[in-house]
Design a protein around this motif. Sequence first.
Motif, PDB file in Angstrom:
ATOM      1  N   SER A  21       0.831  -1.206   0.000  1.00  0.00           N
ATOM      2  CA  SER A  21       0.000   0.000   0.000  1.00  0.00           C
ATOM      3  C   SER A  21       0.863   1.254   0.000  1.00  0.00           C
ATOM      4  CB  SER A  21      -0.922   0.006   1.222  1.00  0.00           C
ATOM      5  OG  SER A  21      -1.860  -1.039   1.151  1.00  0.00           O
ATOM      6  N   THR A  84     -10.744   3.106  -2.755  1.00  0.00           N
ATOM      7  CA  THR A  84     -11.080   1.692  -2.871  1.00  0.00           C
ATOM      8  C   THR A  84     -10.373   1.129  -4.103  1.00  0.00           C
ATOM      9  OG1 THR A  84     -13.025   2.163  -4.234  1.00  0.00           O
ATOM     10  CG2 THR A  84     -13.347   2.110  -1.826  1.00  0.00           C
ATOM     11  N   ALA A  85     -10.438  -0.182  -4.260  1.00  0.00           N
ATOM     12  CA  ALA A  85      -9.825  -0.805  -5.439  1.00  0.00           C
ATOM     13  C   ALA A  85     -10.456  -0.271  -6.722  1.00  0.00           C
ATOM     14  CB  ALA A  85      -9.969  -2.322  -5.357  1.00  0.00           C
ATOM     15  N   THR A 152      -3.698  -4.467  -8.144  1.00  0.00           N
ATOM     16  CA  THR A 152      -4.821  -3.941  -7.363  1.00  0.00           C
ATOM     17  C   THR A 152      -5.407  -4.990  -6.425  1.00  0.00           C
ATOM     18  OG1 THR A 152      -6.270  -4.436  -9.247  1.00  0.00           O
ATOM     19  CG2 THR A 152      -5.510  -2.153  -9.000  1.00  0.00           C
ATOM     20  N   THR A 153      -5.283  -6.272  -6.767  1.00  0.00           N
ATOM     21  CA  THR A 153      -5.788  -7.316  -5.874  1.00  0.00           C
ATOM     22  C   THR A 153      -4.884  -7.522  -4.673  1.00  0.00           C
ATOM     23  OG1 THR A 153      -4.664  -8.995  -7.212  1.00  0.00           O
ATOM     24  CG2 THR A 153      -6.953  -8.519  -7.754  1.00  0.00           C
ATOM     25  N   ARG A 154      -3.661  -7.018  -4.751  1.00  0.00           N
ATOM     26  CA  ARG A 154      -2.704  -7.203  -3.660  1.00  0.00           C
ATOM     27  C   ARG A 154      -2.801  -6.081  -2.628  1.00  0.00           C
ATOM     28  NH1 ARG A 154       2.059 -10.390  -4.150  1.00  0.00           N
ATOM     29  NH2 ARG A 154       3.395 -10.165  -2.310  1.00  0.00           N
TER      30      ARG A 154
END
Length: 214
Positions: A21, A84-85, A152-154
């Motif tokens: 992040s 958010t994603a 983005t999934t990580r």
Amino acid sequence: MATDSASTPTATKEDSPGVWSAITFWGAVLWILAYCGVLLSAFAVQLIGEEFPCPLCMLQRYAMILCTLGALWIVMQARRNELTAARYAQGLGMGIIGAVVGMVISSRQVLLHILPGDPGYGDPILGLHLYTWALLTFVIVILYCGVALMLTTRAVPRAPREGSVLRTVSTIVIWLFLLVLAANVVGIVLLEGFAWVLPDDPDSYNLIDQLAGS
């Protein structure tokens, strides 16, 4: 003993997203800072080297600003803890659209001067003209956004905490970009003057010339 071994992977798993992040947040900040550097360098060539930008040059500058708005969106949303994603992907998508527009414009200018013996527009910097460098930056942005979308999934970018030095650094970068944006707006007004379009080969600031009656 079993309890300790079971808790260790959980702690590692929780720490990992925090690192990613932070990396993705500072990647967006670096994106903004890099284009600030590019645009300020273009101003240096314009003001110190007295090489006035042509219409295609100015359009490339605005394409840089357009794609950097995607990074600004990401950073601002992260600073508000609202990222958010889905919003992260939206910001990256904005960056890709701006970079594609910039690629089209800069490619057009490259092709205008691709014939052997054509000296190109302006003096080259490190062997390449500014519009060629611009094309390379747009390619880099698209590649960065593609990699970021895969991650983005990580993790989703997360801003430093309020009151920290790193938070202040990100604030300075944001204000720097806004100043650069304002300077480009003022610059195009000075160059165009009272006209709808910028001259193909400007050699002065039209607004100053018009106000001075020359």
